[in-house]
Write a protein that holds these residues in place. Structure first.
Motif, PDB file in Angstrom:
ATOM      1  N   PRO A 162       0.837  -1.206   0.000  1.00 32.31           N
ATOM      2  CA  PRO A 162       0.000   0.000   0.000  1.00 32.31           C
ATOM      3  C   PRO A 162       0.868   1.250   0.000  1.00 32.31           C
ATOM      4  O   PRO A 162       1.779   1.376   0.821  1.00 32.31           O
ATOM      5  CB  PRO A 162      -0.806  -0.123   1.302  1.00 32.31           C
ATOM      6  N   ILE A 163       0.596   2.156  -0.928  1.00 30.55           N
ATOM      7  CA  ILE A 163       1.433   3.353  -1.061  1.00 30.55           C
ATOM      8  C   ILE A 163       0.642   4.645  -0.901  1.00 30.55           C
ATOM      9  O   ILE A 163       1.226   5.719  -0.750  1.00 30.55           O
ATOM     10  CB  ILE A 163       2.171   3.372  -2.408  1.00 30.55           C
ATOM     11  N   ALA A 164      -0.693   4.564  -0.956  1.00 29.63           N
ATOM     12  CA  ALA A 164      -1.501   5.780  -0.834  1.00 29.63           C
ATOM     13  C   ALA A 164      -2.869   5.440  -0.261  1.00 29.63           C
ATOM     14  O   ALA A 164      -3.431   4.375  -0.551  1.00 29.63           O
ATOM     15  CB  ALA A 164      -1.663   6.465  -2.187  1.00 29.63           C
ATOM     16  N   TYR A 165      -3.374   6.342   0.567  1.00 29.00           N
ATOM     17  CA  TYR A 165      -4.725   6.227   1.104  1.00 29.00           C
ATOM     18  C   TYR A 165      -5.498   7.449   0.615  1.00 29.00           C
ATOM     19  O   TYR A 165      -5.083   8.591   0.849  1.00 29.00           O
ATOM     20  CB  TYR A 165      -4.711   6.189   2.627  1.00 29.00           C
ATOM     21  N   LEU A 166      -6.600   7.206  -0.094  1.00 26.64           N
ATOM     22  CA  LEU A 166      -7.368   8.281  -0.710  1.00 26.64           C
ATOM     23  C   LEU A 166      -8.781   8.330  -0.135  1.00 26.64           C
ATOM     24  O   LEU A 166      -9.426   7.295   0.038  1.00 26.64           O
ATOM     25  CB  LEU A 166      -7.444   8.071  -2.227  1.00 26.64           C
ATOM     26  N   GLU A 167      -9.249   9.541   0.102  1.00 25.92           N
ATOM     27  CA  GLU A 167     -10.613   9.725   0.608  1.00 25.92           C
ATOM     28  C   GLU A 167     -11.249  10.906  -0.117  1.00 25.92           C
ATOM     29  O   GLU A 167     -10.709  12.016  -0.108  1.00 25.92           O
ATOM     30  CB  GLU A 167     -10.584   9.965   2.115  1.00 25.92           C
ATOM     31  N   ASP A 168     -12.389  10.645  -0.767  1.00 24.70           N
ATOM     32  CA  ASP A 168     -13.123  11.687  -1.488  1.00 24.70           C
ATOM     33  C   ASP A 168     -14.513  11.827  -0.899  1.00 24.70           C
ATOM     34  O   ASP A 168     -15.143  10.836  -0.516  1.00 24.70           O
ATOM     35  CB  ASP A 168     -13.250  11.335  -2.973  1.00 24.70           C
ATOM     36  N   ILE A 169     -14.999  13.066  -0.872  1.00 27.95           N
ATOM     37  CA  ILE A 169     -16.360  13.349  -0.424  1.00 27.95           C
ATOM     38  C   ILE A 169     -17.067  14.097  -1.544  1.00 27.95           C
ATOM     39  O   ILE A 169     -16.563  15.108  -2.047  1.00 27.95           O
ATOM     40  CB  ILE A 169     -16.363  14.171   0.874  1.00 27.95           C
ATOM     41  N   LEU A 170     -18.226  13.571  -1.950  1.00 30.98           N
ATOM     42  CA  LEU A 170     -18.966  14.142  -3.078  1.00 30.98           C
ATOM     43  C   LEU A 170     -20.459  14.105  -2.783  1.00 30.98           C
ATOM     44  O   LEU A 170     -20.924  13.296  -1.985  1.00 30.98           O
ATOM     45  CB  LEU A 170     -18.712  13.357  -4.364  1.00 30.98           C
ATOM     46  N   PRO A 171     -21.242  14.944  -3.472  1.00 34.58           N
ATOM     47  CA  PRO A 171     -22.698  14.822  -3.415  1.00 34.58           C
ATOM     48  C   PRO A 171     -23.100  13.463  -3.998  1.00 34.58           C
ATOM     49  O   PRO A 171     -22.485  12.990  -4.958  1.00 34.58           O
ATOM     50  CB  PRO A 171     -23.195  15.977  -4.289  1.00 34.58           C
ATOM     51  N   SER A 224      -5.705  13.071   0.399  1.00 25.93           N
ATOM     52  CA  SER A 224      -4.875  11.998  -0.128  1.00 25.93           C
ATOM     53  C   SER A 224      -3.586  11.919   0.669  1.00 25.93           C
ATOM     54  O   SER A 224      -2.915  12.931   0.879  1.00 25.93           O
ATOM     55  CB  SER A 224      -4.551  12.251  -1.604  1.00 25.93           C
ATOM     56  N   TYR A 225      -3.251  10.709   1.112  1.00 27.48           N
ATOM     57  CA  TYR A 225      -2.058  10.483   1.918  1.00 27.48           C
ATOM     58  C   TYR A 225      -1.081   9.604   1.133  1.00 27.48           C
ATOM     59  O   TYR A 225      -1.448   8.513   0.694  1.00 27.48           O
ATOM     60  CB  TYR A 225      -2.423   9.797   3.233  1.00 27.48           C
ATOM     61  N   PHE A 226       0.153  10.069   0.985  1.00 29.94           N
ATOM     62  CA  PHE A 226       1.142   9.368   0.177  1.00 29.94           C
ATOM     63  C   PHE A 226       2.364   8.983   1.006  1.00 29.94           C
ATOM     64  O   PHE A 226       2.845   9.789   1.816  1.00 29.94           O
ATOM     65  CB  PHE A 226       1.609  10.254  -0.982  1.00 29.94           C
ATOM     66  N   LEU A 227       2.882   7.765   0.783  1.00 31.24           N
ATOM     67  CA  LEU A 227       4.161   7.380   1.365  1.00 31.24           C
ATOM     68  C   LEU A 227       5.267   8.117   0.601  1.00 31.24           C
ATOM     69  O   LEU A 227       5.404   7.931  -0.610  1.00 31.24           O
ATOM     70  CB  LEU A 227       4.369   5.872   1.251  1.00 31.24           C
ATOM     71  N   PRO A 228       6.055   8.951   1.265  1.00 31.45           N
ATOM     72  CA  PRO A 228       7.037   9.788   0.562  1.00 31.45           C
ATOM     73  C   PRO A 228       8.000   8.999  -0.325  1.00 31.45           C
ATOM     74  O   PRO A 228       8.400   9.474  -1.384  1.00 31.45           O
ATOM     75  CB  PRO A 228       7.780  10.486   1.713  1.00 31.45           C
ATOM     76  N   GLY A 229       8.398   7.807   0.091  1.00 29.43           N
ATOM     77  CA  GLY A 229       9.378   7.056  -0.665  1.00 29.43           C
ATOM     78  C   GLY A 229       8.902   6.568  -2.017  1.00 29.43           C
ATOM     79  O   GLY A 229       9.717   6.156  -2.854  1.00 29.43           O
TER      80      GLY A 229
END
Length: 257
Positions: free
Chosen positions: A145-154, A231-236
């Protein structure tokens, strides 16, 4: 008589630098896939406390060089593939990975209905309590896992029917394919943050590890926010850069969905 630590009498800063140098050499000398000594053994060998060792190892985990698995051990990963991109154009991780011939996949997709709090109500220009859809997922490469993404939309923007086999993780790509709204720009705040327990579990890292966070609002040509994302990213695994004009305004960083 107990052996005197080689760091005795040195400043804490120099001690930590020396420890990181030793760890870098140890990691470089260990084949990818091999497990390092346990934390107690490694701390004893390097004459440091486990807390100091754990703090130093966070740097290498953030670089993608090692991977710690609770109850199993710490493994050397080797030099990871890095997604290297400018932030002048809004693109998804999938689009970037395809261009770089990297394989990425989505895991742990969660879709829930929430009510707008005061902050979200202001962002979307709606009444507090209005229904919104929150989509969270993890993006993988090389089974990591390299990124955790969260979106909020209508809810009408991304209906439940969208979450079938054709949805591979990118809200941006879905909206572009849908074509119902003309997307014009994204306003993004870039932060270095300490991972919470929730994000750490999702990315299989330690709580408190440093992550790169993008908080973005995606606008239509009518000036309406159609998507609010974190959005959260692993820097490496990511290298971002921005082209700026000398004496001019800074090009806004664009989020990667």
């Amino acid at each position: 008589m107990a052996q005197k630590s080689e760091y005795s009498g040195r400043s804490g800063h120099n001690t930590f630098q020396r420890l990181q140098s030793q760890l870098a050499g140890l990691i470089a000398a260990t084949p990818a896939g091999e497990r390092l000594l346990s934390e107690p053994e490694l701390a004893k060998q390097l004459h440091v406390s486990r807390a100091t060792l754990r703090e130093a190892m966070r740097t290498f985990e953030g670089q993608g060089l090692i991977r710690r698995r609770q109850g199993v051990g710490t493994f050397v990963v080797g030099r990871p593939h890095v997604i290297d991109t400018g932030l002048e154009v809004l693109e998804s991780i999938e689009a970037l990975a395809t261009r770089m011939s990297l394989d990425v996949s989505m895991g742990d997709l969660r879709v829930v209905q929430i009510e707008a709090d005061s902050k979200l109500a202001k962002t979307f220009k709606i009444e507090p309590g209005t229904a919104l859809t929150r989509i969270s997922r993890v993006i993988y490469t090389d089974d990591r896992p390299i990124a955790y993404l969260e979106d909020i939309l209508p809810p009408h923007v991304l209906p439940e029917t969208a979450f079938n086999q054709s949805f591979t993780g990118s809200v941006l790509d879905f909206l572009l394919r849908q074509g119902d709204s003309a997307l014009t720009n994204s306003m993004t705040e870039v932060q270095a943050v300490i991972s919470s327990s929730k994000i750490a579990r999702a990315l299989e890292i330690q709580r408190g590890d440093v992550l790169l966070k993008f908080v973005a609002s995606l606008f239509t040509d009518q000036g309406e926010v159609i998507d609010y994302s974190s959005s959260y990213f692993l820097p490496g695994y990511f290298r971002f850069h921005i082209v700026r004009r000398v004496g001019g305004s800074i090009t806004f960083a664009a989020p990667i969905e």
